[in-house]
Design a protein around this motif. Structure first.
Motif, PDB file in Angstrom:
ATOM      1  N   SER A  52      35.856  47.834  34.709  1.00 14.88           N
ATOM      2  CA  SER A  52      36.836  48.476  35.578  1.00 14.88           C
ATOM      3  C   SER A  52      36.451  48.286  37.041  1.00 14.88           C
ATOM      4  O   SER A  52      35.288  48.016  37.375  1.00 14.88           O
ATOM      5  N   GLY A  53      37.429  48.454  37.907  1.00 12.92           N
ATOM      6  CA  GLY A  53      37.145  48.380  39.341  1.00 12.92           C
ATOM      7  C   GLY A  53      36.110  49.412  39.752  1.00 12.92           C
ATOM      8  O   GLY A  53      35.270  49.162  40.634  1.00 12.92           O
ATOM      9  N   GLY A  91      40.732  44.457  39.422  1.00 12.57           N
ATOM     10  CA  GLY A  91      40.795  43.106  38.890  1.00 12.57           C
ATOM     11  C   GLY A  91      41.008  42.038  39.947  1.00 12.57           C
ATOM     12  O   GLY A  91      41.272  40.876  39.617  1.00 12.57           O
ATOM     13  N   LEU A  92      40.884  42.397  41.226  1.00  7.38           N
ATOM     14  CA  LEU A  92      41.047  41.421  42.301  1.00  7.38           C
ATOM     15  C   LEU A  92      39.869  40.446  42.318  1.00  7.38           C
ATOM     16  O   LEU A  92      38.719  40.841  42.156  1.00  7.38           O
ATOM     17  N   SER A  93      40.158  39.191  42.534  1.00  8.44           N
ATOM     18  CA  SER A  93      39.121  38.162  42.563  1.00  8.44           C
ATOM     19  C   SER A  93      38.540  38.031  43.967  1.00  8.44           C
ATOM     20  O   SER A  93      39.043  38.626  44.935  1.00  8.44           O
ATOM     21  N   VAL A 144      41.957  36.977  50.935  1.00  8.61           N
ATOM     22  CA  VAL A 144      43.321  37.083  51.467  1.00  8.61           C
ATOM     23  C   VAL A 144      43.519  38.435  52.132  1.00  8.61           C
ATOM     24  O   VAL A 144      44.078  38.536  53.233  1.00  8.61           O
ATOM     25  N   ILE A 145      43.062  39.490  51.481  1.00 15.71           N
ATOM     26  CA  ILE A 145      43.217  40.833  52.042  1.00 15.71           C
ATOM     27  C   ILE A 145      42.459  40.945  53.366  1.00 15.71           C
ATOM     28  O   ILE A 145      42.992  41.454  54.366  1.00 15.71           O
ATOM     29  N   PRO A 178      46.813  42.281  40.595  1.00 18.06           N
ATOM     30  CA  PRO A 178      46.413  41.417  41.711  1.00 18.06           C
ATOM     31  C   PRO A 178      47.527  40.547  42.290  1.00 18.06           C
ATOM     32  O   PRO A 178      47.684  40.470  43.513  1.00 18.06           O
ATOM     33  N   LYS A 179      48.313  39.912  41.434  1.00 21.75           N
ATOM     34  CA  LYS A 179      49.364  39.029  41.937  1.00 21.75           C
ATOM     35  C   LYS A 179      50.351  39.795  42.813  1.00 21.75           C
ATOM     36  O   LYS A 179      50.757  39.311  43.884  1.00 21.75           O
TER      37      LYS A 179
END
Length: 271
Positions: free
Chosen positions: A166-167, A103-105, A111-112, A80-81
């Protein structure tokens, strides 16, 4: 149309190397840049050699701004970072940004989405054809069955995977929740331990197993009073994710700015 010039983010990792190999085999695509984290011991290495191919002259770099000056898209299966750091540059350069990072919050997703008024983003928790068909089926089954059928989602991955669920599991959970017409974040049961009490009607449960070298197995279980339906997908090689990501990039090249998913790429929106 000329070949689409692609950058692979995380080019030294397992997924990055798979992407490099598949790009070399894909008509209409060419590797133009290989991105790695600052301080990586792989910086300066040849991306082709790392992927088990002949040297291709594309050296791993930590400078996305320079790499993106002569690129059309970036394939991003990192963390993610790193993905969030890449988003602004990709948008500023006008790159197609294919995001397979998990794992993106919620704040990361915001932001995306903030750049999609001017950038083309294809984001999915899983880029495979089979998994996206599975998600469409899960949504349809969830629409058809009432709350007497409990929904449980199981994901199994290799021991090095750093996020859980998992995603893909979360994507399947979203499909189930959409089919039921409920918000997943209010009905997800993630992590049962100890005396939890009886299962709450309407919950969507998640369980994650980690071990060995499993590429990725996912099952969605609809457990009714006297019967059970299980929908399962087993990934045998991460090459399929690379193939899907490159297909997504080529598909998105002439699209308008916006946020897209593999459902759009594969024409499953109305399934």
């Amino acid at each position: 149309m000329s070949d689409m010039r692609l950058i692979v983010a995380g080019a030294g990792g397992r997924m990055g190397r798979a992407l490099t190999r598949v790009i070399s085999e894909t008509k209409g695509a060419v590797l133009t840049g290989a991105l790695e984290a600052p301080g990586s011991e792989l910086l300066g290495k040849d991306a082709g050699v790392l992927a088990g191919l002949p040297a291709n002259g594309v050296m791993l770099s930590a400078d996305l701004w320079s790499l993106s000056a002569n690129a059309d898209g970036i394939l991003d299966f990192t963390v993610p970072k790193a993905t969030i750091a890449n988003v602004a540059i990709a948008a500023q350069r006008g790159l197609v940004h294919v995001i397979g990072t998990t794992g993106l919050s919620g704040s990361d997703d915001a932001v995306i989405r903030s750049v999609t008024s001017r950038a083309i983003v294809v984001k999915s928790g899983n880029m495979s054809l089979g998994v996206n068909l599975l998600a469409a089926l899960v949504k349809r089954v969830a629409q058809s069955l009432d709350e007497s059928f409990d929904i449980e989602i199981l994901d199994v991955h290799h021991r090095a995977k750093i996020d859980a669920p998992s995603g893909t599991a979360l994507m399947l959970g979203e499909a189930a929740a959409s089919g039921r017409g409920i918000p997943l974040d209010q009905h997800a049961a993630r992590g049962r331990d100890g005396i939890t009490g009886a299962r709450k009607t309407g919950d969507i449960g998640f369980a994650s197993l980690r071990g060995g070298s499993v590429t990725g197995d996912h099952s969605v279980i609809f457990a009714g009073p006297m019967e059970r339906i299980e929908l399962t997908h087993r990934a045998e090689d991460r090459t399929m994710f690379a193939q899907g990501a490159i297909k997504a990039a080529l598909w998105a090249r002439d699209k308008k700015p916006g946020m897209y998913s593999m459902t759009d790429v594969l024409g499953l929106s109305d399934f």
